[in-house]
Design a protein around this motif. Structure first.
Motif, PDB file in Angstrom:
ATOM      1  N   LYS A   1       0.860  -1.200   0.000  1.00  0.00           N
ATOM      2  CA  LYS A   1       0.000   0.000   0.000  1.00  0.00           C
ATOM      3  C   LYS A   1       0.891   1.243   0.000  1.00  0.00           C
ATOM      4  N   ALA A   2       1.904   1.238   0.864  1.00  0.00           N
ATOM      5  CA  ALA A   2       2.793   2.393   0.959  1.00  0.00           C
ATOM      6  C   ALA A   2       3.516   2.617  -0.375  1.00  0.00           C
ATOM      7  N   LEU A   3       4.061   1.547  -0.946  1.00  0.00           N
ATOM      8  CA  LEU A   3       4.826   1.676  -2.194  1.00  0.00           C
ATOM      9  C   LEU A   3       3.960   2.203  -3.334  1.00  0.00           C
ATOM     10  N   ALA A   4       2.775   1.613  -3.499  1.00  0.00           N
ATOM     11  CA  ALA A   4       1.911   2.043  -4.604  1.00  0.00           C
ATOM     12  C   ALA A   4       1.441   3.478  -4.386  1.00  0.00           C
ATOM     13  N   PHE A   5       1.113   3.823  -3.149  1.00  0.00           N
ATOM     14  CA  PHE A   5       0.677   5.190  -2.842  1.00  0.00           C
ATOM     15  C   PHE A   5       1.799   6.186  -3.151  1.00  0.00           C
ATOM     16  N   ALA A   6       3.019   5.828  -2.745  1.00  0.00           N
ATOM     17  CA  ALA A   6       4.162   6.723  -2.974  1.00  0.00           C
ATOM     18  C   ALA A   6       4.432   6.879  -4.474  1.00  0.00           C
ATOM     19  N   ILE A   7       4.286   5.792  -5.226  1.00  0.00           N
ATOM     20  CA  ILE A   7       4.522   5.855  -6.679  1.00  0.00           C
ATOM     21  C   ILE A   7       3.482   6.755  -7.351  1.00  0.00           C
TER      22      ILE A   7
ATOM     23  N   HIS B   1      -2.467   2.194   5.787  1.00  0.00           N
ATOM     24  CA  HIS B   1      -3.862   1.715   5.730  1.00  0.00           C
ATOM     25  C   HIS B   1      -4.861   2.865   5.667  1.00  0.00           C
ATOM     26  N   ASP B   2      -4.445   4.030   6.171  1.00  0.00           N
ATOM     27  CA  ASP B   2      -5.328   5.194   6.071  1.00  0.00           C
ATOM     28  C   ASP B   2      -5.042   6.026   4.826  1.00  0.00           C
ATOM     29  N   CYS B   3      -4.069   5.597   4.029  1.00  0.00           N
ATOM     30  CA  CYS B   3      -3.788   6.267   2.752  1.00  0.00           C
ATOM     31  C   CYS B   3      -4.459   5.520   1.602  1.00  0.00           C
ATOM     32  N   VAL B   4      -4.550   4.205   1.723  1.00  0.00           N
ATOM     33  CA  VAL B   4      -5.148   3.375   0.662  1.00  0.00           C
ATOM     34  C   VAL B   4      -6.264   2.531   1.284  1.00  0.00           C
TER      35      VAL B   4
END
Ligand code: A3P
Length: 321
Positions: free
Chosen positions: A77-83, A105-108
């Motif tokens: 989730k973190a990686l895809a959100f950052a990309i 988890h609160d970003c995606v």
């Protein structure tokens, strides 16, 4: 969200109470639906799965991150959100990157939660919707399959998933009960394929086969490979979801910045305190973040049994951890 979950449970009660039942890792009742077990009350509940199948509308531009719990959901989730958001929060802008203060988890959002929200997460019609789900391939809402959107599946060595889940459940139990889950009991349930979204092996196999049939739509990743070569897998991920890095970005170290921002060290430091929106303590999603931590926990016999099951279930498939 709780009120909406109660409404959905009520709506689907008649459909799920007649299904075969079992007991989950937290002692909750599980229901067997389309080959997988689901609890009745937590967010990935049998009723939300049924409701998603009935009502969820995917868009061709959506991206779905699919995992089984404890396979690296927080990380992907973190990686895809950052990309996807890298130009919104780069070094030159004054806004702090969300991943430096907010749990991934609160970003995606999970679609299992999204369906319970009164207001959708993505209000802008044109923004890419990045969602996560734990649903197995054969139970995905038809609109996800029909929309032609992209799915990224990440799986992890079953022995590490078992050990990670065992610790996670005991962390959660610690919040409201003194009764501790024993590793033997966790092993027994895992190897029999009993637990939320289990059997583990069928879930992996479902996405693996689908990724061979639809290689442009489904990317199959493993936690182990991601650990071994994070930078190259981040590039693969970015290409696949339609956000490839430019040569200039690569030369400027943007890939490495994302790898560092989403590293276990960085995310676990940020998430030492507080709770995610659903109420789970933020730190519960970070423990060791290592490959083969199972070696410190499982007995020889447990290892042998799990290896045998994996050998049989993944026979003829090129899946290695
Ligand atoms: P361990 O319990 O083995 O340490 P999920 O996100 O699907 O709930 O999975 C949680 C597992 O991923 C935990 O494994 C956790 O420590 C690990 N994890 C969380 N963030 C990570 C990161 N940034 N890099 C690597 N592993 C991570």
């Amino acid at each position: 969200e709780k009120a909406n979950l109660a409404l959905i449970v009520d709506r689907y009660k008649e459909s799920f109470t007649s299904l075969p039942q079992g007991k989950g890792w937290l002692g909750e009742t599980l229901y067997l639906y389309q080959g997988y077990w689901y609890p009745s009350i937590t967010f990935i509940s049998i009723a939300t799965v049924m409701a998603l199948q009935d009502t969820f509308q995917a868009k061709p531009t959506d991206i779905y991150l699919v995992t089984q719990p404890k396979s690296g959901t927080t990380w992907i989730k973190a990686l895809a959100f950052a990309i996807v958001n890298r130009t919104r929060y780069n070094n030159k802008c004054l806004v702090t990157h969300p991943l430096l203060t907010i749990n991934p988890h609160d970003c995606v959002p999970f679609i299992e939660n999204e369906i319970l929200r009164s207001k959708p997460t993505y209000m802008d019609e044109n923004s890419t919707r990045l969602f996560a789900t734990h649903m197995p391939y054969n139970s995905l809402p038809q609109s996800i399959l029909d929309s032609g959107c992209r799915l990224v599946y990440m799986c992890r060595n079953p022995k590490d998933v078992l050990v990670s889940m065992f610790h996670f459940v005991n962390k959660l139990k610690g919040d409201f009960s003194h009764d501790v889950l024993k590793l033997e009991d966790a092993f027994e349930k895992f190897s029999k394929g009993i637990g939320s979204c289990y059997p583990y092996w069928d879930h992996v196999k479902g996405y693996y086969k689908a990724s061979l049939e639809h290689p442009t739509r489904i990317l199959f990743l493993t936690y182990e490979n991601m650990k071994m070569d994070t930078a190259n897998n981040v590039k693969r991920l970015a290409d696949f979801i339609g956000y490839p890095f430019t040569k200039e970005e690569e030369d400027n170290g943007v890939v490495q910045e994302i790898v560092s921002l989403c590293s276990f060290k960085s995310l676990s430091d940020v998430n030492k305190h507080g709770k995610i929106v659903s109420g789970v303590p933020s730190h519960a999603f970070f423990r060791e973040g290592e490959v083969e931590d199972w070696k410190k926990h499982l007995t020889k016999e447990m290892t042998h049994i799990l290896d045998e099951i994996t050998k049989e279930k993944f026979h003829g498939l090129d899946i290695s951890f």
